[in-house]
Every structure is written in C-alpha cells, then in structure tokens.
Write a protein that holds these residues in place. Structure first.
Motif, PDB file in Angstrom:
ATOM      1  N   ALA A 180       3.549  -1.247  -1.262  1.00  0.00           N
ATOM      2  CA  ALA A 180       2.592  -0.325  -1.871  1.00  0.00           C
ATOM      3  C   ALA A 180       2.398  -0.645  -3.349  1.00  0.00           C
ATOM      4  O   ALA A 180       1.275  -0.665  -3.854  1.00  0.00           O
ATOM      5  CB  ALA A 180       3.065   1.116  -1.685  1.00  0.00           C
ATOM      6  N   SER A 181       3.493  -0.925  -4.062  1.00  0.00           N
ATOM      7  CA  SER A 181       3.348  -1.170  -5.499  1.00  0.00           C
ATOM      8  C   SER A 181       2.665  -2.517  -5.752  1.00  0.00           C
ATOM      9  O   SER A 181       1.895  -2.655  -6.699  1.00  0.00           O
ATOM     10  CB  SER A 181       4.685  -1.053  -6.240  1.00  0.00           C
ATOM     11  N   ARG A 182       2.908  -3.492  -4.880  1.00  0.00           N
ATOM     12  CA  ARG A 182       2.216  -4.773  -5.024  1.00  0.00           C
ATOM     13  C   ARG A 182       0.722  -4.595  -4.776  1.00  0.00           C
ATOM     14  O   ARG A 182      -0.109  -5.199  -5.452  1.00  0.00           O
ATOM     15  CB  ARG A 182       2.784  -5.805  -4.048  1.00  0.00           C
ATOM     16  N   ALA A 183       0.374  -3.778  -3.800  1.00  0.00           N
ATOM     17  CA  ALA A 183      -1.047  -3.531  -3.507  1.00  0.00           C
ATOM     18  C   ALA A 183      -1.697  -2.773  -4.662  1.00  0.00           C
ATOM     19  O   ALA A 183      -2.803  -3.083  -5.093  1.00  0.00           O
ATOM     20  CB  ALA A 183      -1.190  -2.753  -2.209  1.00  0.00           C
ATOM     21  N   LYS A 184      -0.973  -1.789  -5.200  1.00  0.00           N
ATOM     22  CA  LYS A 184      -1.536  -0.974  -6.281  1.00  0.00           C
ATOM     23  C   LYS A 184      -1.646  -1.748  -7.597  1.00  0.00           C
ATOM     24  O   LYS A 184      -2.479  -1.421  -8.446  1.00  0.00           O
ATOM     25  CB  LYS A 184      -0.713   0.303  -6.472  1.00  0.00           C
ATOM     26  N   ALA A 185      -0.794  -2.772  -7.760  1.00  0.00           N
ATOM     27  CA  ALA A 185      -0.908  -3.613  -8.958  1.00  0.00           C
ATOM     28  C   ALA A 185      -2.252  -4.353  -8.938  1.00  0.00           C
ATOM     29  O   ALA A 185      -2.862  -4.608  -9.969  1.00  0.00           O
ATOM     30  CB  ALA A 185       0.253  -4.603  -9.025  1.00  0.00           C
TER      31      ALA A 185
END
Lengths: 220, 128
Positions: A180-185
C-alpha cells in the motif's frame, strides 16, 4: 519537394480524444464503466463473480471480457446471471477506446456498472485510455508486494488498488502495508482494498467504494 | 505486440493530420521517444516497416526517431541527474523523493509531406 509540418502531438492523441468522447456518451446512457487491469491469474473473474453476487439488487452489473482468445471467463460470469460479452483482441496486448466502444455495442443498453476486464498484463493496458470512468487494478498476494516498484505506470493510472487472495497471506511473504505504501508513493490518491473473494473478507469496503464512486459520478 | 498498437495509433493520427493539412503523401515521420517511455525502438521500426506498406498515405515513408535522455529531479536537494541507470533514488542525498523531469515522452514531432496540388515529385517519391 516535401514540406515539413510540425505536429508536436502525443502518439495516443487520437485515442485520448476518442476515449473522452466515449466517456461522455456513456454518461448519457447511465453506464458507469470501470477498466479492470491486472496480471493473468490475479483473480479478476473471481473478484467480479463475488461482487456481482454481493451487489445483486443494488446495481445492474455487466462484464466485457477482453482476451486474446477463448470465452471461459464470459461463461463463468454468465452463469451468475449477469450480462457478459467476450471481446477478442486478436493478439493485441491492450484495449483502446475504439475497441471498447465496439465491444459495448454488443451489450444491452441499460444503466448500471460495466466492468471492462482488460487483457492480463501490467504494462500495455496502462498506456491506453479506454474511455472508462475509473481505472482499477488488481494485485494478488502471490504476485508479491514489490510490483509497484516494477510496474509504476499501472499504479499511477489507477484510482483503486484491490489486493486479492488475502486468504493466502499465511503462505506468502506479502506485506500489505508495504504494498500500500509503495502504491501511495506513486499515487497518493489511490484507494487500497485488501480482499478475499473466497472468504468475503474486505469485500464490503470495495463494494461500497464502487457504489459511492458511481454515486459521485452520477451527481457530477 | 505493444509497438504494433502504437504504430496503428501513429498512422491514425497521421491520417487525421493529412486530412486537416491537405496532405497527399508522407515522406517521413519524426518521433520523439523518451528513454524511459518503455518503447522498444527496434521493434517499433519493424512494425512501422510492416504497416507502412498497407497504407497509401505512408507507403515507403521513413521513420526517424529522436531519443530523449531521461532526467530526474530530487525534491530534497534539487539535484538533477540522469535517470538511467541511477533510478528513483537521488545519487547526491539518497532521498527517494524524486520525480521524472523528461524522458517519458512519446510524440510525433513532425512529418515531411507532399501536399495535394504540389507537382508530382519525380523519381523515387513519385508513386502514390
């Protein structure tokens, strides 16, 4: 003597215009089109089957299956009583707006949600606007949480990321927070829904997003 | 496969441009392709050479490619560096907060064309 004509047009210009046109036409017809993209085997058809069953009575759902060949997916959807058509791309690795329009002509003209199940591939479908109102991508647990690093464009272009097969989490080194955090980055606005279409876990949040996105689109 | 789709889109755009500008025949097309646009130039040229023969407007037309070097900018220390092979992490301060400045483009820069009403070009360019 040849004359030089400067164009400075992006290559996908004509498709982009066609897509914008299609989006408008579908709005008139009350069809909320969702472009569903993923790698092969990520559970697109299983996710759709469950979504169709859960939303029965809330929204009419149709599915346009785009594949290079065969109609096994369309048959699975039809068995649930939802409208389903199969589009063959004859070897092309993505759907564009013209192909989407042609496919939709084969469907019943009634208001509702139509899913375009794009070709299973994380690269090409991201580059061509299909005329959909929302782009959704699926990443399944067995594929790994590093995919946003490898296929950044797909994550940039998607409004929602559905992480499927969460019932298999005990067997894989998949970190939902990391994915999720990689996608949101790459895309701070992307909505992330971890689900298991098998157990039903997390499905309601995804379905609520569908219904509310459609409501916002309808009111806009 | 992907490059084939791109060539089809390029030709479609050229057909529109030809109609708007009263173009009879296109002699060459210049594309600007970013280093990290994901397009494989060799494959693109192969697809072009195959497809151009199927369309009178671009039959025999040369495909010219201008490659655009990819550059990334760091939002922390404002360093601008070459994206290839460095990637997303700033070589100066190690920050991952960077964005691509150029290198993702894929556009049709210009064409060389023969207009309707031009005298027919002699020799090699004369077929239509």
């Amino acid at each position: 003597m040849l004359k030089v004509i400067e164009l400075k047009r992006t290559v996908t210009d004509s498709n982009d215009r066609d897509a914008a046109l299609l989006r408008g036409e579908l709005k008139e017809r009350g069809i909320f089109l969702i472009n569903l993209m993923s790698a092969p085997g990520s559970g697109k058809t299983t996710l759709l089957s469950r979504t169709i069953t859960d939303l029965a009575g809330e929204a009419a759902i149709g599915v346009m299956e785009a594949d290079i060949a065969s109609d096994v997916d369309a048959a699975r959807i039809k068995a649930l009583g939802a409208e389903s058509i199969q589009v063959h791309t004859d070897g092309m690795c993505h759907m564009d707006a013209g192909m989407t329009r042609a496919g939709l002509e084969g469907m019943e003209d009634r208001p509702g949600i139509v899913f375009l199940e794009n070709i299973g591939n994380l690269i090409c479908p991201a580059e061509f606007d299909t005329g959909a109102h929302k782009n959704v991508m699926i990443l399944s647990v067995p594929e790994g949480d590093d995919k946003p690093l490898k296929y950044p464009l797909m994550f940039t272009k998607s409004d929602a990321l559905v992480i499927t097969k969460t019932d298999t989490l005990p067997y894989f080194d998949f970190d939902i927070e990391k994915a999720a955090s990689r996608a949101k980055a790459l895309n701070p606005d992307i909505a992330v829904f971890p689900v298991s279409a098998k157990t039903g876990e997390g499905m309601r949040a995804w379905e609520d997003w569908l219904i509310s996105s459609r409501g916002e689109w309808n009111d806009a | 496969m992907h490059e084939l789709g791109i060539v089809k889109h390029v030709i479609k755009t050229l057909e529109e441009v030809a109609a708007e500008n009263d173009v009879r025949r296109i002699g060459s097309v210049t594309l600007r392709i970013g280093e990290v646009s994901g397009v494989v130039v060799e494959q693109l040229v192969d697809c072009w050479n195959y497809f151009r023969e199927k369309n009178a407007l671009v039959r025999g037309a040369e495909l010219k490619v201008e490659l655009v070097e990819a550059l990334t900018r760091c939002t922390e220390c404002e360093t601008v560096y070459k994206t290839v092979p460095q990637g997303k992490i700033c070589p100066n301060c190690g920050s991952g907060s960077t964005y691509l400045l150029v290198g993702n483009e894929f556009s049709i820069k210009e064409i060389e064309a023969e207009l309707n009403g031009d005298p027919p070009a002699d020799g090699q360019g004369g077929r239509s």
